[in-house]
Design an enzyme around this catalytic site. Sequence first.
Site, PDB file in Angstrom:
ATOM      1  N   HIS A 125      63.007   9.001  -6.917  1.00  0.00           N
ATOM      2  CA  HIS A 125      62.055   9.814  -7.693  1.00  0.00           C
ATOM      3  C   HIS A 125      62.557  10.124  -9.101  1.00  0.00           C
ATOM      4  O   HIS A 125      61.777  10.510  -9.959  1.00  0.00           O
ATOM      5  CB  HIS A 125      61.683  11.109  -6.946  1.00  0.00           C
ATOM      6  CG  HIS A 125      62.761  12.144  -6.897  1.00  0.00           C
ATOM      7  ND1 HIS A 125      63.548  12.342  -5.788  1.00  0.00           N
ATOM      8  CD2 HIS A 125      63.176  13.051  -7.820  1.00  0.00           C
ATOM      9  CE1 HIS A 125      64.399  13.319  -6.020  1.00  0.00           C
ATOM     10  NE2 HIS A 125      64.195  13.771  -7.246  1.00  0.00           N
ATOM     11  N   ASP A 168      64.350   7.305  -0.562  1.00  0.00           N
ATOM     12  CA  ASP A 168      64.476   7.962  -1.871  1.00  0.00           C
ATOM     13  C   ASP A 168      65.766   7.563  -2.579  1.00  0.00           C
ATOM     14  O   ASP A 168      66.489   8.404  -3.112  1.00  0.00           O
ATOM     15  CB  ASP A 168      64.413   9.498  -1.734  1.00  0.00           C
ATOM     16  CG  ASP A 168      64.066  10.162  -3.065  1.00  0.00           C
ATOM     17  OD1 ASP A 168      64.104  11.402  -3.128  1.00  0.00           O
ATOM     18  OD2 ASP A 168      63.791   9.443  -4.046  1.00  0.00           O
ATOM     19  N   SER A 246      69.147  15.991  -9.144  1.00  0.00           N
ATOM     20  CA  SER A 246      68.747  14.898  -8.254  1.00  0.00           C
ATOM     21  C   SER A 246      69.518  13.626  -8.538  1.00  0.00           C
ATOM     22  O   SER A 246      69.660  13.221  -9.685  1.00  0.00           O
ATOM     23  CB  SER A 246      67.268  14.575  -8.448  1.00  0.00           C
ATOM     24  OG  SER A 246      66.480  15.523  -7.837  1.00  0.00           O
TER      25      SER A 246
END
Lengths: 402, 330
Positions: A125, A168, A246
């Site tokens: 993402h 992910d 992230s």
Amino acid sequence: MRALAARAACENASHCHARAVNSRRAVGAGMLIFGFSLPTLPALALGDSTVTLEDVTPPVAPRGDLPPSEERIAKLFENNTFSVVNVFDTTLKPELNLTGSVEVPEGNGTGIVWDKDGHIVTNYHVIGSALSKGLGKKKPVARVSLLVEDGVQKTFQATLVGADKTKDLAVLKIDAPEALLHPISVGKSSNLKVGQRCLAIGNPFGFDHTLTVGVVSGLNRDINSQTGVIIGGGIQTDAAINPGNSGGPLLNSEGKLIGINAAIFTRTGTSAGIGFAIPVDAVSRVVPQLIKYGKIMHAGLKIQVAPDIVAKQLNVKKGSLVLSVLPSSTAAKAGLVATRRGIAGNILLGDVILAVDNLSIKNPPELAKALDDHEIGDRVVLKVQRDDKVFDIHVELEESLN
Amino acid sequence: MGHLSVTVLAQQPSKVAMLPTKSGFVARRSLLMGSLAMLQVANPRRALGRNARDNHDEDLEFEMRTMQLFESTTRSVVAIQDLDLSSNVAAVDMDDGEIQGIGSGFVWDRFGHIVTNYHVISKIAKDTSGKKQIKVVLLGLNGDVDSYNAAIIGLDASRDLAVLKVQENLFRWLFTFFFSLVFKIEVPESSVLRPAVIGSSKDLRVGQNCYAIGNPYGYEHILTTGVVSGLCRQIPSPSGKPIFGAIQTDASINAGNSGGPLLDSFGRVIGINTATFTRRGSGTSSGVNFAVAIDLVRQVVPHLIVEGAVSSSRSVERGVLGPPRYLSLP
């Protein structure tokens, strides 16, 4: 004594209008008795003339060595921060946090140097915008900034090597000299214990190479990833993780990678002490495949199985009915029989797979998951029902059809 | 006339109170500005190869050190309160106004100078009605809680610093004066004021522990702990110009401990708790918090005290903070 009196006298502020009349009388009386005048404190913020610069410059107290536990963490950070990079998705317009004149460009995320070939691991993402635009492999999708010895960050164009939405994860490649690449040392997540110390390094809100420390708060959590997929086996931590963290590493107290920070639970958009990381054991399985094949090959059989509705119509209540088998596949070689039409036009049912390696299968999704848990090339034993006979078929797994 | 406002609490304030408690008879209406009272005592995980007894001793030693740190720094951290008299028309006594805890500060020297953030007292500084008074509350000897009027001595909006001076109120001064006169005892100046021990921010390392202390009501401490998360950060100041060299920490910094000291494990002040990064003004700490570095404070505050203001030229920073520190490759 006189020094005390003189100093105290200076401290009566004349600008304090609210002082009651009585106190002024007392002051006046005091003045009369002791015969000194009441110098007024100068008006707001014009300094204190009763002291000199030396008087009010305190000495700096020295410190000894850091306690061993702090020294360990400081060294851990210093040794591992070079393995952490900034990742900026080039398809996104840079979002500048304009607060007064301070502009903190918000980098999209963090990445980890995986090997000396220049592979960088991050979350899917983080570069989601570039990926959704359908930029193919070998196209630059992001800018990656490495920390270099002299404190400067060197930026490189990164091309996409592979990405998998269900986990992910994404792998990028940069063309950087080997001397600048410091691969992270990979640990294990299977023996993690709740309560053990963990460190997160990342770029929250654009503040690069930020260290936050916490403990493992929970294990085996379901992570609701930003890609819309649920990732199982997540590590929960209370180390502050924010947007920008992230794709960054979660390290144990030996400096080994135990997870990749991926998500937070929050109502405010910022850390509330509940952060989640993808366990490193999953990462270690996925990343080599992404590097080699550009995608994750899910282990399975080149067969088609009947969906529930069709199976019900054909009166198959338990297991997975094989509808078709690809002719050159390992399943065909193993003798798996597909559903076909008989001479009279009736339907002859194919094999029904009841179990994989003694794990009973109730429906097609369970079959897919059971096979996916293996690697391509593994040999498994299928318990198969044909007509009214139940027997075993040994078959080698290959890439599944879908 | 202004009277001594000494409140002796039922509990022992010299022990560090970990959770905010409102003592029944202290009838002050104060706005709780989101103070968090979290004590996160780090428990270092056992490294391989150390035996259990070593680790246990280390943990205990760490806890003892932490507790001692607070015992010794408690008295240097003060509460800064805003006394608003305009709300009570018939106010005769100073303390009949409405008191709001607005932040923390710490004692800089034995002359009674208190250092805090500009934004903590900026509203009062701009107030022209004369109906606001800054109060500084600190712990005296024997656990007494004393409240003093304070005057603003110096302001620096572009570094978010302010210096106050505590004024011993007249009655107390007269009392001490007569007392010492009669009994021929020298009243030590520094008996009430306990200046903080000042450290240095240039040898800080990312990863070392730090402790943010606040004292928003004067009788309780907010303690948050964490590590130094980053160094040489730029943060905005109330004037709009950036503050350089700020220390980033994951110890919570919020309105309650804003203006108070950030300490290292040796109990030295290494920064002034200033800001937290929030999104959409949520006001809740995100774990990305900042303190103004003590080296900058130590250069600027003496000038603020003596001159009231300091020139905003960047030469101060260049001389003090130097170029950003770099790590060398392992």
